[in-house]
Design an enzyme around this catalytic site. Sequence first.
Site, PDB file in Angstrom:
ATOM      1  CD  GLU A  52      -1.639   2.256   1.810  1.00 32.20           C
ATOM      2  OE1 GLU A  52      -1.057   3.100   1.082  1.00 32.20           O
ATOM      3  OE2 GLU A  52      -1.893   2.448   3.003  1.00 32.20           O
ATOM      4  CB  CYS A  57      -2.262   6.182   3.058  1.00 32.29           C
ATOM      5  SG  CYS A  57      -1.166   5.295   4.126  1.00 32.29           S
TER       6      CYS A  57
END
Lengths: 508, 508
Positions: free
Chosen positions: B264, B301
């Site tokens: 990720e 993120c």
Amino acid sequence: MELTGSSIIAGEMQTTSADFYAINPVDGEKLQPGFAEADGTLVDAAVTAAERDFDAYRMLPLPERADFLLEIGDQLEAGRSDLVDRAGLETGLPQPRLEGELTRTVNQLKMFADFVRDGAFLQTRIDPAQPDRQPLPRPDLRMTQIPLGPVAVFGASNFPFAFSVAGGDTAAALAAGCPVIVKGHPAHPGTCELAAQAIVAAVKKCGMPQGVFSLLQGSSHQLGGQLVKHPLVRAVAFTGSQAGGRALFDLAANRPVPIPVYAEMGSVNPIYVLPGALAEGGEELANAYADSVALGVGQFCTNPGLLFVVKSPELCSFAAAIEQRMQVAPVAPMLHAGIKRNYRQGFEQLQQRKGINFCAGNAPKGDDCLATPALLQTSGERFLVDPQIAEEVFGPSSVMVVCESIEQMLECATALQGQLTATVHATEGETQTCRKLFSLLERKAGRLLYNGFPTGVEVCHSMVHGGPYPATTDSRSTSVGTEAIRRFLRSICLQNFPPSLLPLELQR
Amino acid sequence: MELTGSSIIAGEMQTTSADFYAINPVDGEKLQPGFAEADGTLVDAAVTAAERDFDAYRMLPLPERADFLLEIGDQLEAGRSDLVDRAGLETGLPQPRLEGELTRTVNQLKMFADFVRDGAFLQTRIDPAQPDRQPLPRPDLRMTQIPLGPVAVFGASNFPFAFSVAGGDTAAALAAGCPVIVKGHPAHPGTCELAAQAIVAAVKKCGMPQGVFSLLQGSSHQLGGQLVKHPLVRAVAFTGSQAGGRALFDLAANRPVPIPVYAEMGSVNPIYVLPGALAEGGEELANAYADSVALGVGQFCTNPGLLFVVKSPELCSFAAAIEQRMQVAPVAPMLHAGIKRNYRQGFEQLQQRKGINFCAGNAPKGDDCLATPALLQTSGERFLVDPQIAEEVFGPSSVMVVCESIEQMLECATALQGQLTATVHATEGETQTCRKLFSLLERKAGRLLYNGFPTGVEVCHSMVHGGPYPATTDSRSTSVGTEAIRRFLRSICLQNFPPSLLPLELQR
């Protein structure tokens, strides 16, 4: 249906030239017409059309997608005699086998039609809003699945219908909502074109956007590489050799934007016969095993290439029974001369290895495409020191590994690499050993069988036709059964969407 | 809990040497103790122990696996004040944030404990035998899931609990039945060791096999590479930069036996504000947006790095409101000096590009680790010709892209690369445009939000914290929510198994 020798890009035939021909494996003669080799321009045209029509296709109501799959099946049925005749010429496979395979292919489309219509494949999840939750409220969150985008499918030579143009990979990708670009197998280009014509007819009849399907004909590795590297291709499905699958996997992993490659590359599908089962099964077991090795001239991904037994007094008569059965197996043509050549070479190389002896049947010989089953023999000790013995030889041969003990048999199971299937034959009294064996084998294979044979892959919900590398490049996938659709879907989460913006399946 | 500065291999502390230190980002001072850099020998010891104990762990009854996850949570709670204190020193994150993150981490473990206990994650399927079917009988076929094997987890710097040693990836892998080897993030090695001690305490208390968990401490890329290339490692989970994630992906794809890498790697999480929503939302919307950019000093993120608006009379006051809010945002330390340096460099490079203007807040400056939010501005036209504008600058800055028209806004959406999230703000009257926008954005992102902000990732069943490359290396995966368990499982099919050999979940 008439053959043109052309690729078909979004419903359109292309100009043709006779770059390559199908060869009748039985007499070695060229079959008409010649086929044109597709180039990079056609790859780009096919993929661009697929991308252009992706949204229109994926957003259709699911019943329309299901009807389209059914219509492909109907069109295949309408072309049945042409398809079976041409496939017979191109593959040498007997008519009953081809009739059965075509029926299976139509049934696969029906299965996916039902599966898509039902909608459960979207695996929706809903976490309703909790506006009063402390310390923070929870938003409304809903999950569904969306298709990845254009999928490149590489057909296999050994199943000219079920793993080819209108086969399982195409059915699964179309069911998921992905347009498909098939790279046809050059060993049966006429069968490929006929199947593609059936799909194109279904596209027209159902009013589907034409970019949803294209067929690229060609015999070069370059063509496949261009397809896998095209930036608009989002996933690849392949059935074939380990070298071929790994090459495509490497190309895809090295793209600026990597994409998943689902390559089913076959395996040796070991069978373990425990001593009690051998004593009890006797001739019947020997016959069934010999038949499984011989089935389809050994050209199945699930062909049992390894048989593990333990030294016992009954072994001699067991081997004799295999010999007897293999001697009466029909001599049959392999799919093409190249496959037979590879089979002969592979068999000869294996036979020359230390500690390998000929045991039963007939070694492949001659330059024709004919073959009959054969059995080699080695010891568990040799198997443990020579990993080459476990490499696949594609064709109707198998290696019987005679172990000194159950312990050595377990050791051999530990040493295995990834497999599509693994099988144990045991009596009720051998359940403890059997359990131990399966606990090792479940780490190695996608499907485990008890007292059966791996050839014959049922098309259903629970099937796993996959397995750890090198059986496939993605052990989490299957290329047979409804679960195969997951290869072409990804989860998406919608947060606080008003009902008017939610897709149908999330509106509750 | 005492810090030793050591890696922990299957419950055992290793000999130590002070190869690297954590640095307090607020004052730049070294924190004691020094930490020893793990080497290839420790990697091999950790992975070998994981493989050795894999069978024992995966075959435990599911309730025992669930209890183990709960016990890890209890042990983290028992160490809460030590964990929060040390994480505060190592990351500079404020105590309330760390308290909240630790609670979330414990809740993740509870969620997976419930999910595992329930057993539905095994997604069993049964196709019963049809002995009388024509032309061939159908065997009994049953599908369940088995874990892949030892998993390597790479913790992130920005969530020292929730995406670190005992974070979501570890919880998901342990829940799946996989042993875990964590490569601790070198920016918070003390927090890593404390969390690892909590897991080891849970291993002991629950009588788990010790190889089920190891922590490797180290600051070199080499260490991570050795771990990913170890032949017994079966999957990798990573949270961090695009360069780091891609490097691990490439290593794994080039192994003789390739393994999945779930990296990720973050994204710019675009927000689209339609004209009506801008007019209606006014100051409140501006404030919420500025707060989302500033949250956690932009180190999420899901930080919104792009804001798309359409030229309008209200735009001026909207920007003024953002300016006002950004000016009162607290000055706060970033996670470490290196992150601040990268943020300043990235911001400066972006600001120097053609057609980019400073708009609001404060540009990062100085060599300390402090930062406040900032907004740059550009035109839709520039955005479409300069892909660099869409690259992530990790930190509390964002770029407002002012489009000429809705059409240009849609064009900008088409040009996007893969994202974790994409958000649209719209009024009820703008549903048509909103639908069009979402149909483009759903091909780009893992989570779509309506009238919200992407920061804040709910831990639940429907969450997708993933998305197309380069947001992740596998768009079919999520690293948050129960669906994250699927990354570490594969389907297996059992054919004609007698009840005595079937696993519990398939016995019916």
